[in-house]
Design a protein around this motif. Structure first.
Motif, PDB file in Angstrom:
ATOM      1  N   TYR A  74       0.840  -1.198   0.000  1.00 16.19           N
ATOM      2  CA  TYR A  74       0.000   0.000   0.000  1.00 16.19           C
ATOM      3  C   TYR A  74       0.874   1.247   0.000  1.00 16.19           C
ATOM      4  N   ARG A  75       1.951   1.201   0.783  1.00 15.99           N
ATOM      5  CA  ARG A  75       2.872   2.345   0.851  1.00 15.99           C
ATOM      6  C   ARG A  75       3.452   2.637  -0.536  1.00 15.99           C
ATOM      7  N   LEU A  76       3.866   1.589  -1.257  1.00 18.23           N
ATOM      8  CA  LEU A  76       4.391   1.778  -2.615  1.00 18.23           C
ATOM      9  C   LEU A  76       3.316   2.324  -3.552  1.00 18.23           C
ATOM     10  N   ALA A  77       2.095   1.815  -3.424  1.00 15.64           N
ATOM     11  CA  ALA A  77       0.998   2.315  -4.253  1.00 15.64           C
ATOM     12  C   ALA A  77       0.710   3.777  -3.945  1.00 15.64           C
ATOM     13  N   PHE A  78       0.809   4.151  -2.665  1.00 12.40           N
ATOM     14  CA  PHE A  78       0.575   5.541  -2.278  1.00 12.40           C
ATOM     15  C   PHE A  78       1.661   6.451  -2.850  1.00 12.40           C
ATOM     16  N   VAL A  79       2.909   6.001  -2.840  1.00 11.62           N
ATOM     17  CA  VAL A  79       4.006   6.787  -3.427  1.00 11.62           C
ATOM     18  C   VAL A  79       3.726   7.031  -4.905  1.00 11.62           C
ATOM     19  N   SER A  80       3.254   6.007  -5.607  1.00 13.33           N
ATOM     20  CA  SER A  80       2.926   6.150  -7.028  1.00 13.33           C
ATOM     21  C   SER A  80       1.780   7.151  -7.219  1.00 13.33           C
ATOM     22  N   ALA A  81       0.748   7.068  -6.381  1.00 11.78           N
ATOM     23  CA  ALA A  81      -0.372   8.006  -6.463  1.00 11.78           C
ATOM     24  C   ALA A  81       0.104   9.426  -6.144  1.00 11.78           C
TER      25      ALA A  81
END
Length: 140
Positions: A74-81
């Motif tokens: 989720y943290r990686l997905a949030f960085v992408s967002a």
């Protein structure tokens, strides 16, 4: 809700086990949790503001921060967002710096257009992207 946020693309396939990202007190099905995560990330990529994304996706801020702390995917997905939100912000800054046409309305009808632009924003962008020519932006 994804259709409401068409700009999302990098992390929409985010499909981690929902149990790792759900707040301990939550009682949601895995499908609902997955959908809510994607809705939040889509909204965040669109607006770049955690509070507004929480309101749009009906997710609590504490749930979002719990996921950030406990779920690496989720943290990686949030960085992408977050990167997508920054790109949208830069795109808007460039549009305003370079100019846009604003309609002139008279008696409810568009009778022409006037060109508007932001010299200050253009200067800041030039200073940031070409500091050797335009110097660094001054800090206050």
């Amino acid at each position: 809700m994804i259709a409401a946020f068409p700009g999302c693309r990098n992390w929409t396939n985010y499909n981690r086990s929902p149990a790792a990202a759900c707040a301990p007190s939550a009682r949601c099905s895995p499908r609902t949790i997955r959908r809510k995560r994607i809705d939040f990330l889509s909204a965040y990529a669109e607006c770049g503001n955690v509070s507004q994304a929480c309101r749009l996706s009906m997710t609590s801020r504490s749930t979002h921060y719990h996921r950030l702390q406990n779920d690496g995917a989720y943290r990686l997905a949030f960085v992408s967002a977050h990167e997508e939100a920054q790109d949208r912000l830069l795109e808007e800054a460039r549009r305003r710096a370079m100019g846009w046409k604003e309609p002139i309305v008279h008696q409810g009808k568009v009778v022409g257009y006037v060109e508007r632009h932001s010299d200050r924003l253009l200067i800041l962008l030039l200073q940031f992207y070409m500091p050797e020519k335009f110097g660094r932006p001054k800090r206050r």
